[in-house]
Design an enzyme around this catalytic site. Sequence first.
Site, mmCIF file in Angstrom:
data_model
loop_
_atom_site.group_PDB
_atom_site.id
_atom_site.type_symbol
_atom_site.label_atom_id
_atom_site.label_comp_id
_atom_site.label_asym_id
_atom_site.label_seq_id
_atom_site.Cartn_x
_atom_site.Cartn_y
_atom_site.Cartn_z
ATOM 1 N N GLU A 1 30.192 -29.781 -30.065
ATOM 2 C CA GLU A 1 31.398 -30.625 -30.098
ATOM 3 C C GLU A 1 32.647 -29.848 -29.681
ATOM 4 O OE1 GLU A 1 31.813 -32.678 -33.825
ATOM 5 O OE2 GLU A 1 30.293 -34.139 -33.264
ATOM 6 N N GLU B 1 23.815 -36.976 -32.980
ATOM 7 C CA GLU B 1 24.249 -36.938 -34.385
ATOM 8 C C GLU B 1 24.741 -38.315 -34.784
ATOM 9 O OE1 GLU B 1 27.328 -34.262 -35.625
ATOM 10 O OE2 GLU B 1 26.515 -32.591 -34.499
HETATM 11 C C1 GAL Z 1 30.041 -33.231 -36.390
HETATM 12 C C2 GAL Z 1 29.558 -31.798 -36.256
HETATM 13 C C3 GAL Z 1 28.511 -31.459 -37.281
HETATM 14 C C4 GAL Z 1 28.892 -31.979 -38.643
HETATM 15 C C5 GAL Z 1 29.132 -33.461 -38.546
HETATM 16 C C6 GAL Z 1 29.478 -34.128 -39.860
HETATM 17 O O1 GAL Z 1 31.335 -33.368 -35.923
HETATM 18 O O2 GAL Z 1 29.044 -31.577 -34.984
HETATM 19 O O3 GAL Z 1 28.328 -30.076 -37.300
HETATM 20 O O4 GAL Z 1 30.035 -31.318 -39.085
HETATM 21 O O5 GAL Z 1 30.206 -33.679 -37.676
HETATM 22 O O6 GAL Z 1 29.747 -35.492 -39.682
#
Ligand code: GAL
Length: 707
Positions: A159, A315
Site C-alpha cells: 500500500e 485485502e
Molecule cells: C491495510 C494494510 C494492512 C492492514 C490493513 C488493516 O491498509 O495493508 O497491513 O493494516 O490495512 O485494515
Amino acid sequence: MAQHLDDERIREVRIDALAFGGDYNPDQWSEDVWLEDVRLMQEAGVTMVSLPIFSWPQLEPEPGVYDWSWLDRILDLLHDAGIRIDLATATATPPSWLLRAHPEMAPWDSDGHRLEFGSRQTYCPSSPIWRENVARMTRAIAERYGEHPCLAMWHISNEYGDHVSRCWCPESARHFRRWLQDRYGDLDGLNEAWGVNVWGQRYTSWEHIETPKKAPGPINPTKLLDFERFSSDAMLELFQVEIDVLREVTPDIAVTTNFMSMFRDLDYWRFAEREDVVTDDAYPDPMDPTSHVGAALNYGLMRALKGGRPWLLLESSASATSWRDVNVPKAPGKIRVESLQAVAHGSDAVMFFQWRQAKYGQEKFHSSMLGHRGERSRSFQETKALGLELKKLEPVRGSRVRSRVGLVVDWDSWWGSSAVESLPSQQLQWAQQARAWHRALYALGHPVDAVRVGGEASGTPFDRYDVIVAPNLYILEEEPAAALRAFVARGGTLVVGPFSGVVDSTEKVHDGGAPGPLRDLLGVEVDEQWPIADGALEHLSYGEDALAVPHWGEWIEADPDVEIRGAYATGELAGRPAVTRRAHAAGSAWYVSAMLRPEGLAAVFRDVLRTAGLPARDDDSVQAEAVTRSDGTTDYTFLLNHAADPVTFHLPMSGRDLITGSEVAGELTLGAYGVAVVASPRSEPIPFLTLAHTHRPTQATPSKELA
Ligand code: GAL
C-alpha cells in the site's frame, strides 16, 4: 532510471484457482501455531496467502546478516499443503537499524517535522539510501525464493502512500527540482509554466525552489499541482526500483503492489502500466449501508487499470476494522455478499487482512479470518463457508466484466480540484462528483468501468462503450479532448459535468474560458461559474421535474443548434440553459452545468440512457445490483442483494445458478445479503436485470430505520 525490461509482456499469476486466503504473519506466532494455521487453512479452502510483508527486521536482524530459516520452514509447510504464496519483498517498512544509521531517510511533514520510527512506512520515497536498501533486500529475497515452487507472484512493498504519500524533506526538495528540470527544461520554462508574474513569484535559481511548505497565503497553484504529480512519480520510481530487480532475477514471475481502491494520492493508471496484475485492498465501511455503491466504482477502476483483465482483491476485512473511530462489525452474510461483489466486478480473488487475528500490537482488534476464538469464531465459520462456495465459482475465473458505460477517472483533474486553494468553490470536488455520477448510473442498473481520458492513446479504448461520462474534467488538453470528439463522432454519447475543460495542464485558463477544447463538441460557452451560497438551493426544470441545485451552477451560452434539456428555474440564472445536448451525426455530447442531488442525477441520466438506446431500471434503489462477467461463450451474471430485506430480480435469460446448482428463469428472489450467479449462453445485448418488485422491510432491519 532503467526501464522495465519487457514492456509488453504480461506475466500470469501462478495459481490455478480463485485466490482465497489472506495476509499471513507467522512471525507473530510460535511454530506449533503454524501447524494449526496450515490445517485450518486447508479446512477453509485457502489457496493463497501473502507474506512476509512487514518482516524485514526478522529477516535481516543486523545489517547484512540474514535469517531465512523461519521463512524457509513456513514456505515449505505451506507448499506441502498446496497453498500458493503472494511473496512480499518485505520492503513495506524499514528496520530500526537502517533508520538509525540514516536518519535523513525519514519523511518530513508539510510543517517540516521529521516523522519518527515507531509505526510503519518511515521512509522518504525519494531517499537514495532507502532505494538502495530496498533494491538490496528485494534482490536477496528474489535470489533466495525466486525458484520456490509455491511462488505465485511478487508483492512489492505494501500500500504505497498509505501513511506517507508526500514528503517535504530536503531530499524531496532536491528530487522535486530534478523532476521540474526534466519537465520544463530551464528556469524560463518553469517560470512561464507557473505563471510567476502573479504575486511576484519569479525564480532566479533552481535552489530557491522548495517543497510547498506552509506559506503566508495561497500557494502558486501550478506549483501545488506539480508537487502532487511529482509525489506520485517519486513513489512510482521507487516501485520501479523493485520491478527492475525482480525482472532481472525472476523474469517470468508476475509483480504487483496492492492498491487502496480509489486513492487520491497516486495515479494508479501509471502504476498499473508497470505491473502484471492489479491487486486491491477494499474496506467498505460497515457503518454505511450504501458502501457497496462506492465499492462498485472502486472495482470499476481496478478492472479498467489493465484493460478489463481480472484483478485480485488482496485485502478486505472479515468483519470490523480497527482504524476507524468506530469499527462496526459486518452483519452475518455481509462478508459473503461484499466478497462476491468484488468477484462480480472482475476479481479472481477474495483475500483478507488477515488470516489469524493478532494477539498484540496495533491491529489486535482488527477482525481476521480466524478470530480470537479460533475455529469457533463467527468470522472463521463465515469465511470457511465462503471459501468452499468459491470452488463452485471456478468457471468465472479469467472472465471479464461486460459494461457499456465508462466514467473518466483523471488524477490531474482530481489534484487540480483538491490541491489548489483558490477555486470558485471548495464544494465542487472531483471525487464527490465522480461518486455522485456513478451512484446515479449504479441505481439505474449499469456497472461502470473507469476510463482514462486519452482513450485509445492512453490504453483504454473508448469503442467498447455506448456512454462515457466525465463528471468534472477540470484539466483538459487538446489531445484527450480529440479522443472524446472521436468517440462522439462514431456514435457515442458523452456527458460532461460542471467545471470541465477549464485549464490546461499548467493550470492556465483556456482562451475563451471553459469548456476550452470541448467548446465545439458541446456547443456551449461558460460565461461565469456560479457557485451557490452554502445553505441556499436553486432549481432547474427538467421536463416535468424541478431538480434541486445545491452548491454550483454556471451561466452558459448555448449555440442555436444545441438542445436545452433543462433550464435554471430560480435565482439569477433563471431561464438560462442548465443541461444541454448537441447531436453529432449518430452521437451526442451533453453538458450538465450544475451540481445535482441523487434524484436530479437519476432524472438526467435516465434521459441520457434513453436517448443513447440503453435500458434503465425504473426504481432508484441502490440495494441490489446485477453484474455480468463473460468468457466469450458463457455469461456469468451475479445478482447481489446488499441489504437484509429480500429483493426480486426479473431475469431476461434462463440459466443455472452456480451456487445452488438449480435452473432459474423468470424471477429470482434473494433473501438477506443473498447472492446468485447465473450461468447462461452469452447474449447480445448484455443481460439487463430489473427489479421485479420490492418487498416491505422485514423485521431484520429495525436498526437501519432507527438510524
Ligand atoms: C491495510 C494494510 C494492512 C492492514 C490493513 C488493516 O491498509 O495493508 O497491513 O493494516 O490495512 O485494515
